[in-house]
Design an enzyme around this catalytic site. Structure first.
Site, PDB file in Angstrom:
ATOM      1  N   HIS A   7      -9.520   1.356  -0.296  1.00  0.00           N
ATOM      2  CA  HIS A   7      -9.118   2.080   0.994  1.00  0.00           C
ATOM      3  C   HIS A   7     -10.878   2.064   1.596  1.00  0.00           C
ATOM      4  O   HIS A   7     -11.690   2.514   0.954  1.00  0.00           O
ATOM      5  CB  HIS A   7      -8.934   3.559   0.729  1.00  0.00           C
ATOM      6  CG  HIS A   7      -7.643   3.874   0.322  1.00  0.00           C
ATOM      7  ND1 HIS A   7      -7.047   3.610  -0.833  1.00  0.00           N
ATOM      8  CD2 HIS A   7      -6.689   4.368   1.102  1.00  0.00           C
ATOM      9  CE1 HIS A   7      -6.027   4.044  -0.807  1.00  0.00           C
ATOM     10  NE2 HIS A   7      -5.608   4.578   0.456  1.00  0.00           N
TER      11      HIS A   7
ATOM     12  N   GLU B 298     -11.011   4.229   6.822  1.00  0.00           N
ATOM     13  CA  GLU B 298      -9.892   5.115   7.232  1.00  0.00           C
ATOM     14  C   GLU B 298     -10.350   6.275   7.891  1.00  0.00           C
ATOM     15  O   GLU B 298     -10.554   7.408   7.339  1.00  0.00           O
ATOM     16  CB  GLU B 298      -9.016   5.637   5.856  1.00  0.00           C
ATOM     17  CG  GLU B 298      -7.981   6.276   6.283  1.00  0.00           C
ATOM     18  CD  GLU B 298      -6.990   6.841   5.420  1.00  0.00           C
ATOM     19  OE1 GLU B 298      -7.665   7.126   4.147  1.00  0.00           O
ATOM     20  OE2 GLU B 298      -5.945   7.567   5.544  1.00  0.00           O
TER      21      GLU B 298
ATOM     22  N   HIS C 104      -6.179   0.144   5.123  1.00  0.00           N
ATOM     23  CA  HIS C 104      -6.206   0.734   6.360  1.00  0.00           C
ATOM     24  C   HIS C 104      -7.141  -0.076   7.373  1.00  0.00           C
ATOM     25  O   HIS C 104      -6.642  -0.632   8.241  1.00  0.00           O
ATOM     26  CB  HIS C 104      -6.736   2.169   6.575  1.00  0.00           C
ATOM     27  CG  HIS C 104      -5.759   3.045   5.589  1.00  0.00           C
ATOM     28  ND1 HIS C 104      -4.335   3.400   6.492  1.00  0.00           N
ATOM     29  CD2 HIS C 104      -5.668   4.053   4.626  1.00  0.00           C
ATOM     30  CE1 HIS C 104      -3.860   4.163   5.739  1.00  0.00           C
ATOM     31  NE2 HIS C 104      -4.525   4.441   4.499  1.00  0.00           N
TER      32      HIS C 104
ATOM     33  N   HIS D 190       0.666  -1.311   0.060  1.00  0.00           N
ATOM     34  CA  HIS D 190       0.029  -0.072   0.016  1.00  0.00           C
ATOM     35  C   HIS D 190       0.818   1.176   0.082  1.00  0.00           C
ATOM     36  O   HIS D 190       1.230   1.958   1.144  1.00  0.00           O
ATOM     37  CB  HIS D 190      -0.942   0.141   1.357  1.00  0.00           C
ATOM     38  CG  HIS D 190      -1.949   1.026   1.221  1.00  0.00           C
ATOM     39  ND1 HIS D 190      -3.268   1.016   1.481  1.00  0.00           N
ATOM     40  CD2 HIS D 190      -1.776   2.563   0.982  1.00  0.00           C
ATOM     41  CE1 HIS D 190      -3.815   2.097   1.496  1.00  0.00           C
ATOM     42  NE2 HIS D 190      -2.855   3.094   1.095  1.00  0.00           N
TER      43      HIS D 190
HETATM   44 ZN   LIG Z   1      -3.512   5.210   1.024  1.00  0.00          ZN
END
Ligand SMILES: [Zn+2]
Ligand SMILES: *[C@@H]1O[C@H](CO)[C@@H](O)[C@H](O)[C@H]1NC(C)=O
Ligand SMILES: *[C@@H]1O[C@H](CO)[C@@H](O)[C@H](O)[C@H]1NC(C)=O
Ligand SMILES: *[C@@H]1O[C@H](CO)[C@@H](O)[C@H](O)[C@H]1NC(C)=O
Ligand SMILES: *[C@@H]1O[C@H](CO)[C@@H](O)[C@H](O)[C@H]1NC(C)=O
Ligand SMILES: *[C@@H]1O[C@H](CO)[C@@H](O)[C@H](O)[C@H]1NC(C)=O
Ligand SMILES: *[C@@H]1O[C@H](CO)[C@@H](O)[C@H](O)[C@H]1NC(C)=O
Length: 438
Positions: A284, A287, A312, A39
């Site tokens: 993602h 997050e 995340h 990532h």
């Molecule tokens: Zn990122």
């Protein structure tokens, strides 16, 4: 999973990694068998010092000052047209020629492209809103440098070199594939950009046979509308068909809390399945530290769209169903400790949710997200934070091995490629262990 570890290594409790060195010297002792970095974003791979000391010192580099104290760059054969809300363009070569000493200018340019600050970060960045605004400003500041074709190539090569020096052998890069421009103002399309990534990767692996390679995850900013998203998914399917070796899949970037939720894009994201086309997703998701918002649903939606990994997944503990599903399907969480700390999701890494996930043996990998932006580099800093931060007092060499092997096991490589990569990893690991005389 412990069966993968030689028992002699599990017993080594006393071993503690030293923080990675900041200098660029190849230091065998800082090589921790990092494995893969899964990532990492395209334009935050490289330390900003390189951008200032190398890119801005090239000829034809113009700069202007925005009305809110940031900078913009462009390379151009002729004086470029003015930008709105920016001062007239200055040729950096001329500006520097008039100075006795350009160290201060260079330092201020670096400060424009990274979140790193000499002051108290709590005062400079009092809230998530402030730090995200600055983060986006930094990207705009470096944009004109990294999207210039000759810099673009060298930047990527430099990024691979920095990760390679940090003992990273494989990468999956989130890439925006933006329009890349030449000195005469002509531009290239995403296919050219992906092909360039492929060529530079081939060159790099030819020169460094113990580097396994790179695959790309095409990304678009989540601030776009539904029709733009549909266009991006179409483009991704085309690139996936034309560049199957280097294209790994699709994702969105930008702050989740201020962007649209995944569900808003459900029609676009359903296009591949509807046509029987495989386009792996690497969303993602989670997050955020907000609970119950629309965006807080992203984790479950990402899994409903069959995401291959979760970027995340900071909010995962608050979603037992999503957590269970992710574990059952072997959907690894990409944990980026420094990123979460800098972007103000967690202050003390001992309180990072990954500590709980790790103790449950949840599939996870460690990565570094935007090291250039955070004033760090490569991957070792994040491994170090994970090890001493949320690894707890019982972290040992076995924890590192497990995390390192996970970065191959949960990569987008085929099972056959993974076997090859693991064999290479094992050789590097054995060398690391014997050189450090455990
Ligand atoms: Zn990122
Ligand atoms: C920038 O880096 C490239 C590639 O490493 C090198 O060829 C070039 O000479 C450097 N340019 C400057 C101005 O430092
Ligand atoms: C600064 O100005 C730019 C335009 O020059 C604008 O896009 C940006 O949002 C502004 N940023 C802040 C923090 O005000
Ligand atoms: C330039 O200025 C910096 C501080 O601003 C100083 O550290 C450095 O020694 C100076 N370099 C020269 C060549 O005078
Ligand atoms: C960006 O660079 C300009 C020009 O050197 C400087 O005046 C400004 O303070 C810098 N901004 C930041 C946020 O460092
Ligand atoms: C979506 O965004 C694009 C680019 O900003 C714009 O041209 C287009 O009109 C928008 N479409 C809709 C339906 O709002
Ligand atoms: C997710 O995978 C399931 C099972 O393979 C499949 O039925 C479904 O269509 C997939 N959904 C999407 C959005 O790709």
């Amino acid at each position: 999973m412990e069966s993968l570890l030689p028992t002699s290594l599990i017993l080594l409790h006393k071993w503690a990694p030293r923080p990675p060195q900041r200098n660029n010297k190849v230091d065998a002792e800082s090589h921790q068998g990092n494995g893969g970095a899964l990532h990492v974003h395209d334009f935050a791979m490289v330390e900003v010092e390189w951008l200032v000391k190398n890119a801005t010192y090239r000829p034809h580099c113009y700069m202007c000052f925005t009305d809110n104290h940031s900078v913009r760059f462009i390379f151009s054969a002729r004086p470029p047209a003015a930008l709105p809300r920016c001062s007239p363009w200055t040729l950096l070569e001329n500006l520097r020629a008039k100075m006795v000493n350009s160290t201060e200018l260079d330092n201020s340019l670096m400060a424009n492209m990274t979140l790193f600050t000499d002051q108290d970060p709590e005062l400079v960045y009092p809230s998530q809103d402030v730090i995200w605004k600055t983060f986006e400003q930094c990207f705009r500041a470096l944009w004109g440098l990294v999207t210039y074709a000759p810099v673009f190539r060298d930047y990527y090569y430099q990024g691979l070199s920095q990760f390679y020096r940090d003992n990273v052998m494989y990468m999956e890069v989130r890439a925006l594939l933006p329009e890349i421009y030449e000195l005469d103002g002509s531009t290239h399309d995403p296919a050219w950009t992906l092909k360039t990534y492929q060529e530079v990767t081939r060159q790099f692996t030819a020169e460094h046979p113990d580097f396994f390679g790179v695959r790309m995850i095409y990304t678009i900013h989540r601030g776009v509308n539904a029709s733009m998203m549909a266009g991006a998914v179409e483009e991704a399917m085309k690139l996936q068909r034309d560049f199957p070796d280097i294209m790994a899949g699709f994702d969105m970037v930008g702050r989740e809390d201020s962007g649209r939720p995944l569900w808003y894009f459900k029609d676009a994201l359903s296009l591949p399945a509807g046509r029987g086309v495989t386009l792996p997703y690497f969303f993602h998701a989670g997050e955020t530290d907000l609970e119950g918002s629309e965006v807080d649903q992203n984790l479950l939606d990402a899994l409903l769209f069959n995401t291959s990994r979760i970027g995340h997944g900071f909010a995962l503990l608050r979603h037992p169903v999503a957590k269970g599903l992710s574990r059952k399907r072997g959907v690894a969480v990409e944990v980026c400790p420094i990123s979460n700390q800098v972007m103000k999701l967690v202050k003390d890494l001992r309180n990072h949710p990954a500590a709980a996930l790790m103790s449950e043996n949840h599939p996870l990998v460690i990565s570094s997200d935007d090291p250039g932006m955070f004033g760090s580099s490569g991957l070792s800093y994040d491994f170090y934070e994970a090890f001493v931060g949320f690894g707890g007092m019982r972290s040992n060499l076995g924890s590192l091995i497990e995390l390192s092997i996970n970065s191959i096991r949960y990569s987008s490589l085929t099972p056959k490629q993974q076997q090859k990569a693991l064999a290479l990893w094992q050789r590097k690991w054995d060398t690391f262990v014997s050189e450090n005389a455990f």
